[in-house]
Design an enzyme around this catalytic site. Structure first.
Site, PDB file in Angstrom:
ATOM      1  N   ARG A 276       6.514   4.372  64.185  1.00  8.81           N
ATOM      2  CA  ARG A 276       6.220   4.345  62.750  1.00  8.81           C
ATOM      3  C   ARG A 276       6.569   5.700  62.139  1.00  8.81           C
ATOM      4  O   ARG A 276       5.952   6.709  62.487  1.00  8.81           O
ATOM      5  CB  ARG A 276       4.718   4.064  62.519  1.00  8.81           C
ATOM      6  N   GLU A 278       5.772   7.172  59.590  1.00 12.13           N
ATOM      7  CA  GLU A 278       4.851   7.505  58.500  1.00 12.13           C
ATOM      8  C   GLU A 278       4.493   8.980  58.571  1.00 12.13           C
ATOM      9  O   GLU A 278       4.113   9.472  59.635  1.00 12.13           O
ATOM     10  CB  GLU A 278       3.545   6.721  58.661  1.00 12.13           C
ATOM     11  N   ARG A 284      -5.988   9.342  63.413  1.00 11.21           N
ATOM     12  CA  ARG A 284      -5.717   8.080  64.106  1.00 11.21           C
ATOM     13  C   ARG A 284      -4.293   7.549  63.954  1.00 11.21           C
ATOM     14  O   ARG A 284      -4.012   6.418  64.319  1.00 11.21           O
ATOM     15  CB  ARG A 284      -6.715   7.018  63.672  1.00 11.21           C
ATOM     16  N   HIS A 285      -3.402   8.374  63.411  1.00  6.89           N
ATOM     17  CA  HIS A 285      -2.007   7.939  63.305  1.00  6.89           C
ATOM     18  C   HIS A 285      -1.108   8.719  64.245  1.00  6.89           C
ATOM     19  O   HIS A 285      -1.193   9.936  64.338  1.00  6.89           O
ATOM     20  CB  HIS A 285      -1.504   8.118  61.867  1.00  6.89           C
ATOM     21  N   GLU A 427     -10.153   0.100  62.679  1.00  7.01           N
ATOM     22  CA  GLU A 427      -9.272  -1.013  62.986  1.00  7.01           C
ATOM     23  C   GLU A 427      -8.487  -0.733  64.270  1.00  7.01           C
ATOM     24  O   GLU A 427      -7.904   0.322  64.427  1.00  7.01           O
ATOM     25  CB  GLU A 427      -8.291  -1.194  61.813  1.00  7.01           C
ATOM     26  N   SER A 430      -4.490  -5.831  64.133  1.00 15.08           N
ATOM     27  CA  SER A 430      -4.193  -6.550  62.922  1.00 15.08           C
ATOM     28  C   SER A 430      -3.409  -7.781  63.349  1.00 15.08           C
ATOM     29  O   SER A 430      -2.529  -7.686  64.208  1.00 15.08           O
ATOM     30  CB  SER A 430      -3.353  -5.650  62.023  1.00 15.08           C
ATOM     31  N   ARG A 478      -5.932   3.885  70.303  1.00 16.58           N
ATOM     32  CA  ARG A 478      -7.150   3.703  69.498  1.00 16.58           C
ATOM     33  C   ARG A 478      -8.255   3.042  70.302  1.00 16.58           C
ATOM     34  O   ARG A 478      -9.424   3.404  70.180  1.00 16.58           O
ATOM     35  CB  ARG A 478      -6.846   2.861  68.254  1.00 16.58           C
TER      36      ARG A 478
END
Lengths: 504, 504
Positions: A276, A278, A284-285, A427, A430, A478
């Site tokens: 990712r 991002e 948590r990323h 989370e 998903s 996670r």
């Protein structure tokens, strides 16, 4: 060849202690030294005993042990070493006497910490419990000691500092190690009992995930990571140069999992990297993480799949409790935390119920608004208070906050057949029923303003008969973090990748 | 909403057969049709029976089955369908009578192949064995039939063509499917019994690999795929754009496996993608493949590691024989092949012995020359003749043909502590004792002309005590291909990547 170390002098030239001008004879000179590099010169019969197996049952036996010098402390004519092997350690004593000379004691005392040594010694019952060692009832009386691999004299971090609990608010004067120092020197940081325990437990999560799914009749698949088109419109995707062209790194294996469902594999899973792009610098990323992915055809209702996924997680939680109690306790010593609680069957709440709970707690939010991170955490606390569980499912998300391929709810078109799963209020998964009808999928993609040309191959996958199916993706780091009650996903990724870190 | 298909007319409007002007009453009209899309509207109690469980024990029971229309053949007042579910299929009969009308038979006959249907029927003992079906002793007398997901009328390839053995040299006039058509339409090609068997067996290889290693005390690790520096000088590496900078895709997890050894994990393995930017268009090269990687600290001799790796492969071969006999036979039907032979313990030859065997067979080659692909294959045949094994180890490669981090042989400095493993004459694993001494590693890197600055982090990993260690990497797709005696690695990669293929 001379070696760079404080050891060189005593190791290679074996001088005498003290100020004598003349060398004195060393009756133990064959009993210590620096071994030549192990280059597979020979296959000796010698058996090396594991430190964890050194117990009172072995008292008075002569054993060989290979371990690291964890600490050393010289005291007159003796030197106390702590030898470490993974999470286990034992006290070893080198004392001037029949087997050891003054020179040998000095040699042992001068071996740099973290060096690897082979030691021959007699196992002796300890007169009193040896604090600070895992093997509290025995110590090793050293008869020979050879350095197998020498560590440099200065360590970039001290292992004792690296396992010290951080005391909130209080300054107790003792050092701890900050995250960047740990990660920059990961080879050493990973040697701590806490790191060893975290990653043994993480290995266990992977085994339990697969064991459970294989038992349920799933097939493991391998999906490509280099892909020709960015699946969801090209945001947050890494570009790869591919010979004379370019390609992308897969943001999820979802398309491929779905193709396997359309190809009749019925129940599939995969474990692999997910990328990712991002620019998120949160606790948590990660830009690269490990996805535990599931996809499954169902008969009538996507809850058939939700139940399978939830049960898989429950089997993981139970397996960890049963098989990794030592590791959990080891991590708890540094990072104290309540045991992880879960229910059987897993609690499933609808999104609207969650919104109601949050509103009751004073949060203002719309029906079709997504959960913010603080609201997720608050909800976790509310659910824990009301239901006494750290793990639950949130079902029936608003359609507006989910991707275009999400199946709309058949009753309320503002909702969708989608769900997230949470551990300790964060989370970890998903998922959704996916649209398996090419016509509806086309309509939904258009509604989202997605270029149909770019997802043609995806839509075409459903043109030759597609069973209804659902699935989801779990973030391994996670799950490890939240199960253990840790606070940063970098603690549960061996070599984490984020926008600012690409090494080691 | 109308659907694009030949079915639309008969499915939705249910017209009569024949030329009658007036519609005739259809007493079965509730017993067939196109179901509305399964959107998880309900959770019915109905149990769907697996086709493989439809045997004579179920004779005269009424069952529900979900399957694909594999073939259909209308014949007067009846229609024979073959319903397929993964590798299993059964004949179903729709005949005009109490439960089925003329219209219903016509509807059934018109359902496009590969559509998914729900069928209610009575299991009947067959009068004679039904050829071409896996369920030879029973057939299903259909009472209701509903289309769950409709396939488009034209399939890009026919499943029967896709499983037909290719007859060498002979032209028997029956179609087969070429590789590009298969790969372009992989969702359909993967439905064949051969593909289902190949990838179930491949899933088994992964399970057996991990099962064996976990039993042996290994820990599974996850290594990053995005790396900051190309490990071996930058050849054959894919570049990734990484925010405002650039990075590379890992060509192997080796550095990270070795760091884990230096961090005391002792025995580690990982399963994950490996990226090679080689412009090789051969039967056995992919630009992205799945690596089964092992790394292990040893006590005295790297053969400790070689033995563990070889035994792991032997456990895989045995496990496949025991658990995947059906799959092996299914693949053999299309691709006939001798059973895979191996010895216990595994045959280990030295490189010089191999060179001698090749020279005896007329090959001219130097002592320090690498094996060409044809020579590898020839050697495989010679070894098979002499030792009756399809699996063996070639040990002690010339140092000159191995990477800089390979430990030189302690006796003959022109040799190295390195090895390859072969299946049916093709390399499936390459491995070695690695140099764990930073000084020797530096010397060897300089000898190879490698920029020390670029591998500084790698060399530094060994500065704080490093145990002697060895390891290797296995190519999953090659193991699957060679175990089954297939001829192209694209047959054993679900979604292969090569210089010319990035889709689907």
């Amino acid at each position: 060849a001379p070696r760079e170390s404080g050891l060189r002098v005593c190791g290679w030239r074996r001088p005498c202690l003290g100020d004598q001008k003349q060398p004195c004879p060393d009756y133990a000179k064959e009993r210590y030294g620096v071994s030549s590099m192990i280059q597979s010169q020979e296959k000796p019969d010698r058996v090396l005993i594991r430190i964890k197996d050194l117990t009172v049952e072995k008292a008075d036996e002569v054993v060989w042990v290979r371990g690291r010098i964890h600490t050393s402390r010289a005291k007159g004519k003796q030197c106390f070493l702590v030898l470490r092997q993974q999470q286990f350690n034992i006290q070893a004593l080198v004392a001037v006497g029949q087997h050891a000379s003054k020179q040998m004691v000095k040699f042992a005392a001068n071996i740099n910490k973290e060096s690897i040594v082979d030691v021959e010694g007699v196992v002796r019952k300890a007169h009193q419990k040896i604090g600070g060692c895992t093997q509290q009832d025995v110590e090793l009386h050293v008869q020979r000691i050879y350095v197998i691999s020498l560590a440099e004299p200065r360590l970039p971090l001290q292992l004792d500092d690296a396992v010290r609990p951080e005391v909130d608010g209080e300054e107790d004067g003792r050092a701890t190690v900050n995250q960047d120092t740990r990660l920059d020197n990961r080879v050493i940081d990973l040697r701590t009992s806490t790191s060893q325990a975290i990653f043994c437990l993480q290995s266990g999560i992977c085994q339990l995930f697969r064991e459970t799914l294989i038992r349920k009749g799933f097939v493991e698949i391998q999906t490509p990571k280099i892909i020709s088109a960015a699946s969801e419109g090209g945001a947050n995707v890494f570009t790869v140069s591919y010979f004379k062209s370019s390609a992308y790194l897969a943001q999820s294996p979802q398309l491929y999992k779905q193709m396997c469902i359309c190809a009749d594999f019925e129940k599939v899973f995969c474990v692999g990297p997910v990328f990712r792009a991002e620019d998120s610098n949160t606790h948590r990323h990660l830009t690269e993480f490990v996805g535990l992915d599931i996809e499954m055809a169902f008969n009538y209702h996507y809850h058939e799949v939700v139940d399978e996924i939830a049960d898989t997680l429950v089997q993981i939680f139970k397996g960890l409790q049963e098989r990794f109690q030592t590791e959990i306790q080891t991590v708890n010593k540094q990072f104290p935390c309540e045991p992880f609680k879960f229910l059987e069957p897993t609690l499933r709440l609808e999104y609207r119920e969650a919104v109601a709970m949050l509103r009751e707690a004073g949060v203002e939010m719309g029906d079709e608004e997504d959960l913010s991170t603080p609201n997720e955490k608050l909800l976790g606390r509310l659910v824990k208070e009301k239901y006494d569980t750290d793990f639950y499912i949130l079902d029936k998300y608003p359609l507006a906050v989910r991707p275009f391929y999400t199946m709309p709810d058949p009753v309320n078109p503002k909702n969708s057949n989608s769900y997230d799963m949470f551990m300790r209020g964060e989370e970890i998964l998903s998922g959704a029923q996916r649209i398996h009808d090419p016509q509806l999928l086309t309509e939904r993609a258009q509604h989202h303003g997605i270029d149909l040309e770019k997802i043609k191959a995806y839509i075409d996958s459903f043109r030759f008969g597609a069973p209804p199916h659902a699935g989801g993706g779990i973030g391994l780091e996670r799950v490890t973090m939240l199960y253990l009650g840790l606070h940063n996903v970098r603690q549960t990724s061996m070599f984490p990748r984020d926008p600012k870190r690409l090494t080691p």
